[in-house]
Design an enzyme around this catalytic site. Structure first.
Site: not given
Ligand code: NAD
Length: 383
Positions: A133, A136, A139, A235
């Site tokens: 984390q 990352d 993020s 994702y």
């Molecule tokens: P991302 O930038 O790939 O996508 C942004 C958002 O767009 C996501 O929440 C996705 O669900 C949404 N999305 C995609 N298609 C869509 C659609 N058709 N309609 C509506 N929404 C849509 O994602 P991100 O922000 O980099 O990360 C997503 C998730 O990953 C985070 O919310 C979190 O839960 C998880 N995450 C985990 C860690 C970890 O465990 N270390 C770190 C960062 C994020």
């Protein structure tokens, strides 16, 4: 081992891969840090500050790269179309580049670099596991972008965000809709709330409902009655044409009541899905501001022009690029922390040690020993 930090070459890039506070931990782990003269200036990290923390400043870029075991960039080859080949020519065999590489965009380029015997580690491919984390960087940059997107929208809007009770009457708060509630979206929601707007959020992943509500925003349920493809690792996955068509229809009805729309929807390794069509833009009220954070990947709005402002019947659509570079101090500080934590994970007994059996190394390692190692890149190459 020698860790080199060159000046970024991408036009408008203000970030630097390492900030002075990270020099100490690397030196302690047995590395010597060499920074190209002026590399941190745009991020307010002066050469003298690097020196004060024990780094060496080098003005001969090729010489610095030639002695480096690890070279840290924000935008490495792949994510920087202006990446100088002379950097690769200067590096020794076995040296490693750690950077945003956008490795799935131009896999042939990754293969050419691999053939030079340079190892490639992609910050974008950092596994989303608890242990990683603090490494990352996607993020980190998404947080900056989410925050900044709201400020851009507030600046462009014809009204203020908070409700105000004044002697000249009561002003209604702005209605903000955040589409996609991942890292950037949640930060946008939090920022818009802090500015006093009435905020709603929506995501294809219903698991974010609680997160949206915990920020004081409303979760909008849009029940798309078409089968959903579930994503992996937190994702979203790409959906069928029918799904997107139905989603657009249902979203259109909801968006017509909004004044600010921030879109952040993304699917890893793919073009961003179009969620707001031209027809939907026709249904938006004049004065509505759309900030499309997916502009870098084509955009979530059909009218988005990456890097430009589009005026469409009174609706303004902004497609900002490289937003994190507008906040170079904090963006560099976060990136530096992420890349340093990662590098410290890779250093064993003072040497860069790439162990393909390690989950974090394997997840990020694109090339080593002359060949491509990452399964996603291999697949795209047809290997
Ligand atoms: P991302 O930038 O790939 O996508 C942004 C958002 O767009 C996501 O929440 C996705 O669900 C949404 N999305 C995609 N298609 C869509 C659609 N058709 N309609 C509506 N929404 C849509 O994602 P991100 O922000 O980099 O990360 C997503 C998730 O990953 C985070 O919310 C979190 O839960 C998880 N995450 C985990 C860690 C970890 O465990 N270390 C770190 C960062 C994020």
């Amino acid at each position: 081992m020698i860790v080199a930090v060159p000046r970024e070459t991408y036009p408008g890039e203000t970030r630097v891969a390492l900030t002075p506070d990270s020099v100490g931990p690397l030196t302690k782990a047995g590395a010597e840090v060499v920074v190209e003269a002026g590399a941190g200036v745009a991020a307010l990290a002066a050469d003298s500050e690097f020196e004060a923390k024990g780094a060496r400043i080098e003005s001969d870029r090729a010489k610095m790269l030639g002695e480096a075991d690890a070279v840290l960039y924000v935008r490495g080859p792949g994510s920087n179309p202006e990446f100088p080949d002379s950097d690769l020519d200067a590096m020794k065999q076995g040296a490693a580049i750690i950077a945003f590489l956008d490795p799935l965009d131009d896999v042939a380029k990754m293969q050419q670099i691999a053939a030079r015997g340079i190892s490639l580690l992609s910050m974008e491919l950092m596994p989303r596991i608890t242990r990683a984390q603090s490494m990352d960087a996607l993020s980190s940059m998404a947080s900056v972008a989410g925050y900044k997107a709201v400020l851009m929208a507030a600046n462009a809007a014809p009204k203020m965000f908070p409700m105000m009770m004044t002697a000249a009457g009561t002003l209604k708060p702005a209605k903000v809709f955040v589409l996609g509630a991942g890292v950037a979206g949640l930060q946008a929601i939090a920022t818009a709330k802090r500015l006093g707007a009435v905020v709603e959020g929506y995501d294809i992943r219903t698991a974010v409902k609680e997160q949206i509500e915990s920020l004081g925003a409303k979760f909008v349920e849009i029940k798309v009655d078409v089968e959903t493809t579930k994503g992996e690792g937190g994702y979203a996955a790409a959906q069928s044409k029918e799904y997107y068509a139905r989603q657009q229809e249902l979203l259109g009805e909801h968006l017509s009541g909004m004044e600010i729309i921030i879109t952040t929807a993304a699917v890893p390794g793919r073009k961003a899905p179009i969620l707001i069509t031209e027809k939907m833009c026709e249904g938006l009220r004049p004065g509505t501001i759309v900030v499309d954070l997916a502009a870098e990947r084509g955009g979530n709005c059909a009218l988005t022009k990456p890097g430009e402002r589009v005026d469409y019947n009174g609706v303004v659509i902004l497609g900002p690029l490289n937003i994190a570079a507008q906040t170079p101090l904090h963006a560099s500080q976060m990136y530096s922390k992420n890349i340093t934590t990662f590098l410290l994970h890779l250093i064993k007994d003072g040497q860069l040690t790439l162990d393909p059996e390690d989950e974090i190394t394997a997840g990020t390692l694109v090339a080593m020993g002359g060949s491509i190692t990452h399964p996603m890149v291999k697949e795209k190459l047809g290997e």
